[in-house]
Design an enzyme around this catalytic site. Structure first.
Site, mmCIF file in Angstrom:
data_model
loop_
_atom_site.group_PDB
_atom_site.id
_atom_site.type_symbol
_atom_site.label_atom_id
_atom_site.label_comp_id
_atom_site.label_asym_id
_atom_site.label_seq_id
_atom_site.Cartn_x
_atom_site.Cartn_y
_atom_site.Cartn_z
ATOM 1 N N GLY A 134 -41.008 -100.291 -4.987
ATOM 2 C CA GLY A 134 -41.263 -98.864 -4.828
ATOM 3 C C GLY A 134 -42.019 -98.246 -5.982
ATOM 4 O O GLY A 134 -42.090 -97.037 -6.093
ATOM 5 N N CYS A 135 -42.625 -99.057 -6.853
ATOM 6 C CA CYS A 135 -43.198 -98.520 -8.073
ATOM 7 C C CYS A 135 -44.674 -98.201 -7.956
ATOM 8 O O CYS A 135 -45.278 -97.713 -8.904
ATOM 9 C CB CYS A 135 -42.987 -99.507 -9.223
ATOM 10 S SG CYS A 135 -43.946 -101.022 -9.009
#
Length: 278
Positions: A122-123
């Site tokens: 999710g970065c």
């Protein structure tokens, strides 16, 4: 060090997925003749390391112990086949489960890889690890002399004779090892070109053959992933029946892997090492 336990595949692994008399077909003609033909086998192989599920691969259901060893090494999941202690194969209908016991060191490294992938999804940089896997850091090979041209003579015909599954059903790739005398020593076949090379590498490592005295051959398209597997296995020379890609040639040259293309009607073409400028 715990000893390596090599168990044969259960007798019913192939029987569970292969009809004994082949498959019926009807010809698309006005006569509508019928017959039966052998077809290439295919099963789903689920691989788990110390109880942790890692991958599901579609494979041909033969030489699976060789495949698991070669896949584990070629994918960078183990540093040596000595890290693999045991393999248990269990058929489940059209699928086979491979339970692999590995060393604590290999299992810790495997879990670290999975943790890194899971921690970055999710970065915004979730493709970084995938790129690292596609373009990994590989060791440099020491370099080796090219095989004699005579060892490549009539090789295509000799490969055809060695491919037992292909002669029966077609639809499979092969990876072979030609020894220092120019003789085909091993042949492994599979529906997947990567799988075929994994099976060959696994067989070579398990039999402790001297890779420096021969070369590997692949009948499929020579892509970058096959270069990765060859370098990790320590193969000095890779011969391909299909032309390599530009990136494949670049990586072979950078890692001292001899790369040779064997065309249908022309002389063998050495792409790596790079030819000397005239």
């Amino acid at each position: 060090m715990p000893c390596l336990i090599a168990r044969p595949a259960p007798a019913d692994v192939r029987a569970a997925v292969v009809p004994a008399d082949g498959y019926a077909y009807a010809e698309l003609t006005s006569l509508s003749d019928t017959g039966r033909a052998a077809l290439a086998d295919e099963v789903a192989l689920a691989i788990a390391y110390n109880g942790l599920s890692q991958a599901v691969m579609m494979v041909s259901p033969g030489d699976l112990e060789d495949f698991v060893h070669g896949f584990s090494l070629g994918a960078g999941l183990v540093e040596s086949i000595d890290d693999i202690y045991d393999i248990r194969l269990t058929p489940h209908g059209d699928a086979i489960a491979a339970e692999v016991q590995v060393s604590s060191r290999a299992f810790w490294n495997l879990k670290q890889q999975r943790r890194q992938l899971a921690g970055n999804t999710g970065c915004g940089l979730c493709g970084v690890e995938a790129l690292d896997q596609a373009l990994p850091s590989l060791p440099l090979l020491p370099g080796a002399a090219l095989p004699p041209a005579s060892h490549l003579f009539d090789l295509r015909d000799r490969i055809d004779a060695a491919q037992q599954i292909a002669r029966r059903s077609g639809a499979v790739h092969a990876a072979l090892f030609v020894d220092g005398d120019g003789e085909i020593r091993l042949c492994r076949e599979d529906i997947g070109r990567h799988n075929a090379l994994d099976k060959l590498v696994g067989a070579l490592k398990r039999q402790r053959l001297d890779l420096r005295e021969g070369f590997a051959v692949v009948t499929s398209r020579c892509s970058l992933e096959l270069i990765h597997k060859a370098v990790r296995a320590g193969l000095p020379t890779l011969v391909s029946l299909s032309a390599p890609t530009a990136l494949t040639v670049q990586w072979a040259r950078e890692h001292n892997l001899n790369l040779i293309h064997l065309p249908h009607r022309n002389a063998p073409r050495v792409y790596s090492p790079a030819p000397q400028a005239v």
